[in-house]
Write an enzyme that holds these catalytic residues in place. Structure first.
Site, short mmCIF file in Angstrom:
data_model
loop_
_atom_site.label_atom_id
_atom_site.label_comp_id
_atom_site.label_asym_id
_atom_site.label_seq_id
_atom_site.Cartn_x
_atom_site.Cartn_y
_atom_site.Cartn_z
N ARG A 72 0.84 -1.19 0.00
CA ARG A 72 0.00 0.00 0.00
C ARG A 72 0.88 1.25 0.00
NH1 ARG A 72 -4.04 -1.72 4.99
NH2 ARG A 72 -4.88 -3.64 4.03
N ASP B 212 0.68 5.48 0.70
CA ASP B 212 -0.15 6.47 1.36
C ASP B 212 -0.52 7.61 0.41
OD1 ASP B 212 -0.06 5.09 3.75
OD2 ASP B 212 1.67 6.19 4.51
N TYR C 13 12.28 1.15 -2.16
CA TYR C 13 11.69 2.49 -2.14
C TYR C 13 12.79 3.51 -2.42
CZ TYR C 13 7.08 1.26 -0.25
OH TYR C 13 5.81 0.77 -0.08
N ARG D 293 9.55 7.03 5.25
CA ARG D 293 9.46 8.47 5.50
C ARG D 293 10.06 8.84 6.85
NH1 ARG D 293 3.32 9.73 4.80
NH2 ARG D 293 4.02 11.76 5.58
#
Length: 276
Positions: free
Chosen positions: A49, A51, A109, A196
């Protein structure tokens, strides 16, 4: 028939990947487009998923369908029903035991930072802007403290639903290209907001607000309150997924730099978890 798709999307105007009753989501848009091609409802399962505001270069999904269509139809037909900020790049039939989320061996990522005194006029929703000068060498020194398997509770979002805070980070690199600082991180899996939160900590080190060793202190604390600021979402990209060879899916070049025994390591981990 089970079909796997590779998706690319700009998450700027979506409430994230997962379906939301109150806001547009990438999943909703993709399922609606696929249903048009399949002439029947379609439900997709994603590798991970993302965000609100987070983008993807490589989001892998799978779905089951009784519709018989050529691969080109799943790509081109679906794209005709999607907005310009979502694209299907390829479609491939896969075995019935393929699962986009559960069988991923590693995920990649990338976090992109525009690092200059003036905010960018172009790509502002695809980059995070930091006006303070960042020392990428210090950030890399700090990043190396996070390699390996650790309890990443200090980098875990408050709404994370994972049963375990342990994750194994295979690669974590920081580099500069002109005004842009790029953070690449590859792990077996990620906690909610983990990337993050790591980016926020590394930026604090790079700007001189915190010493390099602070990263180790944050990790050992196992407490999100020790971890500082969560970096904004718009610099984050879901960049790639590595699946077992037997599925024959294309693989990003970055995974060639990882240990080739990852498949064995992850299988042993699954056995250990199943054994309690």
């Amino acid at each position: 028939m089970r079909i796997a798709l590779k998706l690319e999307y700009d998450g700027s105007r979506y409430a994230g990947w997962q379906y939301q009753s109150h806001s547009p989501s990438v999943q909703e848009a993709v399922e609606r487009a696929l249903a048009f091609v399949a002439a029947a409802p379609v439900r997709v399962v994603a590798a991970g998923r993302t965000d609100a505001g987070v983008h993807a270069w490589e989001q892998i999904v799978h779905f089951d369908t009784e519709a018989v269509r050529p691969e080109r139809a799943w790509v081109q037909g679906t794209n005709t029903r999607l907005a310009d900020d979502i694209r299907v790049l390829w479609a491939k039939p896969v075995p019935g035991d393929f699962h986009a989320q559960r069988q991923a061996l590693a995920r990649w990522y990338r976090y992109c930072i525009c690092n200059r005194p003036v905010a960018p006029a172009l790509g502002g929703t695809q980059l995070t802007w930091c006006h303070r000068p960042l020392d990428e060498a210090r950030m890399q020194q700090a990043a190396e403290r996070l390699l390996g398997e650790h309890d990443f509770s200090s980098f875990r979002g408050p709404y994370c639903q994972s049963k375990s805070p342990y994750r194994r980070v295979y690669l974590l690199e920081v580099r500069r290209c002109g005004d842009e600082v790029v953070i690449d991180i590859v792990a077996n899996a990620f906690l909610h907001n983990m990337v993050r939160n790591i980016a926020g900590v590394l930026m604090a080190v790079g700007s001189g607000k915190r010493p390099v060793d602070w990263v180790s202190e944050v990790l050992v604390a196992r407490d999100r309150r020790a971890g500082g600021v969560t970096a904004p979402p718009h610099g984050l990209y879901f960049a790639g997924i590595w699946y077992p060879d037997r599925f024959g899916l294309p693989r990003q070049p970055i995974f060639a730099r990882l240990p080739q025994n990852i498949q064995r390591v992850e299988k042993e981990r699954e056995f250990d978890q199943d054994s309690g």
